[in-house]
Write a protein that holds these residues in place. Sequence first.
Motif, PDB file in Angstrom:
ATOM      1  N   ASP A  12      67.179  -9.976  24.614  1.00  0.00           N
ATOM      2  CA  ASP A  12      66.825 -11.406  24.548  1.00  0.00           C
ATOM      3  C   ASP A  12      65.341 -11.649  24.759  1.00  0.00           C
ATOM      4  O   ASP A  12      64.878 -12.784  24.663  1.00  0.00           O
ATOM      5  N   LEU A  13      64.617 -10.620  25.082  1.00  0.00           N
ATOM      6  CA  LEU A  13      63.224 -10.782  25.521  1.00  0.00           C
ATOM      7  C   LEU A  13      62.239 -10.655  24.362  1.00  0.00           C
ATOM      8  O   LEU A  13      62.359  -9.756  23.530  1.00  0.00           O
ATOM      9  N   ARG A  14      61.260 -11.559  24.347  1.00  0.00           N
ATOM     10  CA  ARG A  14      60.173 -11.425  23.367  1.00  0.00           C
ATOM     11  C   ARG A  14      58.985 -10.779  24.043  1.00  0.00           C
ATOM     12  O   ARG A  14      58.527 -11.233  25.102  1.00  0.00           O
ATOM     13  N   ALA A  15      58.481  -9.734  23.440  1.00  0.00           N
ATOM     14  CA  ALA A  15      57.354  -9.000  24.010  1.00  0.00           C
ATOM     15  C   ALA A  15      56.286  -8.841  22.940  1.00  0.00           C
ATOM     16  O   ALA A  15      56.552  -8.967  21.736  1.00  0.00           O
ATOM     17  N   LEU A  16      55.078  -8.575  23.392  1.00  0.00           N
ATOM     18  CA  LEU A  16      53.963  -8.383  22.474  1.00  0.00           C
ATOM     19  C   LEU A  16      53.221  -7.115  22.889  1.00  0.00           C
ATOM     20  O   LEU A  16      52.816  -6.996  24.058  1.00  0.00           O
ATOM     21  N   ALA A  17      53.055  -6.189  21.961  1.00  0.00           N
ATOM     22  CA  ALA A  17      52.282  -4.977  22.237  1.00  0.00           C
ATOM     23  C   ALA A  17      50.873  -5.177  21.688  1.00  0.00           C
ATOM     24  O   ALA A  17      50.693  -5.589  20.538  1.00  0.00           O
ATOM     25  N   VAL A  18      49.882  -4.921  22.535  1.00  0.00           N
ATOM     26  CA  VAL A  18      48.479  -5.123  22.158  1.00  0.00           C
ATOM     27  C   VAL A  18      47.665  -3.928  22.647  1.00  0.00           C
ATOM     28  O   VAL A  18      48.166  -3.091  23.392  1.00  0.00           O
TER      29      VAL A  18
END
Length: 286
Positions: A129-135
């Motif tokens: 359910d989690l939104r994550a962002l890889a940067v």
Amino acid sequence: MPTLELEPPLLVFGGPYSNLRALEAMRSEARRLGIPASRTLCTGDVVAYCAEPEESIAFVRDWGIHVVQGNCEEQLGASAGDCGCGFVEDSACDRLAKSWYEHADRVVSRASRAWMAALPKTIELTIGDLRALAVHGTARQINRFVFASQRQVIAEELAATSASLVIAGHCGIPFIARSAGKVWLNPGVIGMPANDGTPDGWYGLVMVTHDGALRLSTHRLAHDHAGAARSLRSAHYADAYAEALETGLWPSLDVLPPAERAATGRPLQELTVSLPIDNRQHEAHA
Ligand SMILES: [Fe+2]
């Protein structure tokens, strides 16, 4: 920006830094953990300080993992004149960076540059359910150093994204920080030590616990650092990096905030942080 739907467990790590032995150790660990390439993500800087840039790129491509573009890939991909870290002219970091960059610039092939140039600057992840962002540095600046002690910067960067979890690289020291119900995970780098006086690199895991919570953790990764140092010395461009591989101490502390500078030589602890599922659902739909 690519979007990936991934089911945990996920293996995340940064900064192979042209250290082929560290990459081999990381892939062995992934195998031991049973985590496939499709659930493994690198936060960039495949190429930097160590002696095997072209071999490291070939290894990562063969492995088939997800890779976010680091400032080193951005610069080499564009055949730019330096690593793009933005170091102060003629500082210790600047002089050392020039030495490895010249080496990499000599040996990295055109095909590898094209691969680096085509890497995404960010990758959006849906983990359950989690939104994550890889940067690499931050979502807004590829070469921004973000360290654990910079609470205000972390708060601002987390507030600027709709993701609940940011997985970042670039700074070279692992940490997990919370702000306003969101989490910043820097799993650390595998290709250089964390300036903690040990030769280990670091990686992170994103797991789901039996009760459905998300668990983030950081872990040490040993590798043949003596072999990596030998290889660096035989390349004759920067013995200071070889020494860092052996001592676990960085050759320059220029980029470190006071708290991280004061922690030089102090062995880091492995960390674990859990995100309750209610929090995840709330954040995911915020
Ligand atoms: Fe970087």
